[in-house]
Design a protein around this motif. Structure first.
Motif, PDB file in Angstrom:
ATOM      1  N   LEU A 286       0.744  -1.436   0.054  1.00 32.98           N
ATOM      2  CA  LEU A 286      -0.087   0.045   0.082  1.00 32.98           C
ATOM      3  C   LEU A 286       0.875   1.062   0.122  1.00 32.98           C
ATOM      4  CD1 LEU A 286      -2.908  -0.853   2.585  1.00 32.98           C
ATOM      5  CD2 LEU A 286      -2.945  -1.086   0.129  1.00 32.98           C
ATOM      6  N   LEU A 287       0.375   2.372  -0.562  1.00 36.93           N
ATOM      7  CA  LEU A 287       1.268   3.721  -0.664  1.00 36.93           C
ATOM      8  C   LEU A 287      -0.052   4.571  -0.009  1.00 36.93           C
ATOM      9  CD1 LEU A 287       1.876   3.831  -4.378  1.00 36.93           C
ATOM     10  CD2 LEU A 287       3.727   3.996  -2.416  1.00 36.93           C
ATOM     11  N   VAL A 288       0.876   5.399   0.887  1.00 35.39           N
ATOM     12  CA  VAL A 288      -0.141   6.372   1.415  1.00 35.39           C
ATOM     13  C   VAL A 288       0.579   7.670   1.319  1.00 35.39           C
ATOM     14  CG1 VAL A 288      -1.082   7.342   3.618  1.00 35.39           C
ATOM     15  CG2 VAL A 288      -1.292   5.060   3.393  1.00 35.39           C
ATOM     16  N   THR A 289       0.034   8.718   1.068  1.00 31.38           N
ATOM     17  CA  THR A 289       0.661  10.147   0.889  1.00 31.38           C
ATOM     18  C   THR A 289      -0.182  11.061   1.873  1.00 31.38           C
ATOM     19  OG1 THR A 289       1.544  10.043  -1.114  1.00 31.38           O
ATOM     20  CG2 THR A 289       1.392  12.039  -0.359  1.00 31.38           C
ATOM     21  N   VAL A 290       0.357  11.911   2.582  1.00 32.17           N
ATOM     22  CA  VAL A 290      -0.154  12.626   3.814  1.00 32.17           C
ATOM     23  C   VAL A 290       0.456  14.116   3.405  1.00 32.17           C
ATOM     24  CG1 VAL A 290      -0.633  13.473   6.051  1.00 32.17           C
ATOM     25  CG2 VAL A 290      -0.787  11.253   5.128  1.00 32.17           C
ATOM     26  N   MET A 291      -0.247  15.113   2.971  1.00 31.94           N
ATOM     27  CA  MET A 291       0.557  16.287   2.662  1.00 31.94           C
ATOM     28  C   MET A 291      -0.223  17.417   3.958  1.00 31.94           C
ATOM     29  SD  MET A 291       0.604  16.773  -1.470  1.00 31.94           S
ATOM     30  CE  MET A 291       1.913  18.104  -1.148  1.00 31.94           C
ATOM     31  N   HIS A 292       0.637  18.218   4.607  1.00 22.12           N
ATOM     32  CA  HIS A 292       0.570  19.314   5.498  1.00 22.12           C
ATOM     33  C   HIS A 292      -0.606  19.133   6.366  1.00 22.12           C
ATOM     34  CE1 HIS A 292       1.733  22.392   2.014  1.00 22.12           C
ATOM     35  NE2 HIS A 292       2.165  20.917   1.883  1.00 22.12           N
TER      36      HIS A 292
END
Length: 410
Positions: A286-292
């Protein structure tokens, strides 16, 4: 010669005189439909605001304490997006842009090749940049430079590799071209290292595309998973021998979150904190991206929470979109890569989310006054539209001559 004001008055009078006749004409064609919003890359739902998720029976609830302005959970193999929140929101990416840099430049050089660093290659690096500690007039292996990029997030290492690649601007241009080939349309590259620059943006969706592509390269995967290494130092003046020093990966989840592969973190004053994480469990990546998010530590906490949710939710949610595939060599976009959210083989609208926070606000309906042409049939509608359009153009040009527009939209 009448003035523009007189001409406008005459046009408006003509419209007023023509409307009763035009509106009385029988309708020859059906009223035009209001077009749907343009589809975002990866699927229509990924362009809607708010949380997007399609839970089935037994699906776990999403974490309730998320503060990121944008995030996305996706399957690295299939590309299915399990859940997302404003994934196409354009934000400064900080050092997570180094993922795109590596995906673009890493395949070009043998990792055992040696490069002597010139002084100009480590000049003009942004103030306050993270550095691995490269010195001029010393030799470095390419694999050492990449460890400096991935572990220390060294902007000096990025600059040296960029000069090896032909220079800063050519590398920026190649990165932009690579982003376009990956269909990462939210990304604008200004600097190769992610340093805060006016106009440099990306999105959680695009960063996930970059990570997915990069992880297909075994060297990329090796570097982003490396926790610590020795880095070449300066030459001792007394012994003439070259020393070394230890560097450690600044990714706070590496070695702590079970199954974490990498990928890259980033923090700047303008961007706040951003993190792209990949983890493997039971054969699923799985890929998770979290921004700001609200704070530096929250970017890791929220990534871990979303990874936990993603592994628990696998097979219990319908995808709300997809990470699209790279364009083919002839520049054609793959077909069938932008689902509207329903599961493969199903028909009809996607199931609504179970709670208010998971319901996206639909596009605003058109104002009633915008639909008056729907009452006019055939050529009569065309004629009325031409008259009204002429008058509107004159008004628009007079009222917006000094208006400026933002450089980026959406």
């Amino acid at each position: 010669m009448p003035t523009s004001r007189h001409t406008l008055a005459q046009l408006c009078a003509a419209v007023a005189a023509a409307l009763p006749v035009l509106l009385a004409a029988p309708a020859a064609v059906a009223a035009p439909q209001v077009p749907p919003p343009s589809t975002a890359v990866g699927g229509e739902r990924l362009g809607l605001p708010g949380v997007q998720v399609n839970p089935l029976a037994g699906a776990p609830a999403l974490p309730t304490d998320l503060t990121g302005q944008s995030w996305i959970v996706s399957d690295a193999a299939s590309g299915e997006v399990l859940a997302a929140y404003n994934p196409h929101l354009r934000l400064p990416p900080a050092s997570t842009l180094k993922i795109l840099f590596a995906d673009t430049v890493l395949p070009k050089f043998d990792r055992n090749a040696v490069h002597r660093v010139a002084d100009r290659e480590i000049q003009n690096i942004g103030a306050g940049s993270s550095l691995v500690g490269i010195k001029e007039n010393l030799d470095y292996r390419v694999e050492d430079l990449w460890r400096g990029v991935f572990l220390s997030s060294g902007n000096d290492a990025v600059h040296v590799l960029s000069f090896m690649n032909g220079g800063i601007q050519p590398t920026v241009d190649e990165m932009q071209a690579r982003a376009e080939a990956l269909q990462a349309r939210d990304t604008r590259v200004i600097s190769p290292d992610g340093y805060d620059m006016d106009g440099q943006v990306s999105s959680a969706y695009d960063l996930s595309l970059f990570a997915r592509s990069g992880l297909r390269n075994p060297d990329f995967r090796m570097y982003c998973a490396t926790r610590d290494a020795m880095f070449p130092g300066a030459v001792d003046k007394n012994t003439g021998k070259r020393g070394s020093f230890g560097i450690a990966n600044t990714d706070r989840l590496l070695g702590k979150y079970p199954g974490l592969i990498g990928v890259k973190n980033g923090t700047t004053t303008n961007a706040g904190s951003t993190f792209v994480g990949a983890a493997e469990r039971n054969g699923r990546t799985l890929l998770v991206t979290v921004m700001h998010p609200a704070s530096y530590q929250r970017v890791y906490d929220e990534t871990a929470e979303l990874l936990d949710w993603g592994f628990a939710a696998a097979g219990k949610v319908r995808p709300v979109g997809r990470l699209v595939d790279e364009k083919s060599a002839d520049g054609q976009e793959p077909t069938g890569q932008e689902p509207t959210g329903q599961a493969s083989g199903t028909t009809g609208a996607p199931a609504p989310p179970p709670h208010a926070s998971a319901t996206a606000t639909p596009p605003a309906a058109a104002k009633a006054g915008d639909d008056w042409l729907g009452l006019v049939g055939g050529w009569s509608a065309v004629a009325a539209g031409a008259v009204v359009g002429t008058a509107a153009v004159v008004l628009f040009r007079r009222r917006t001559s000094d208006r400026t527009w933002n450089r980026f939209h959406g």
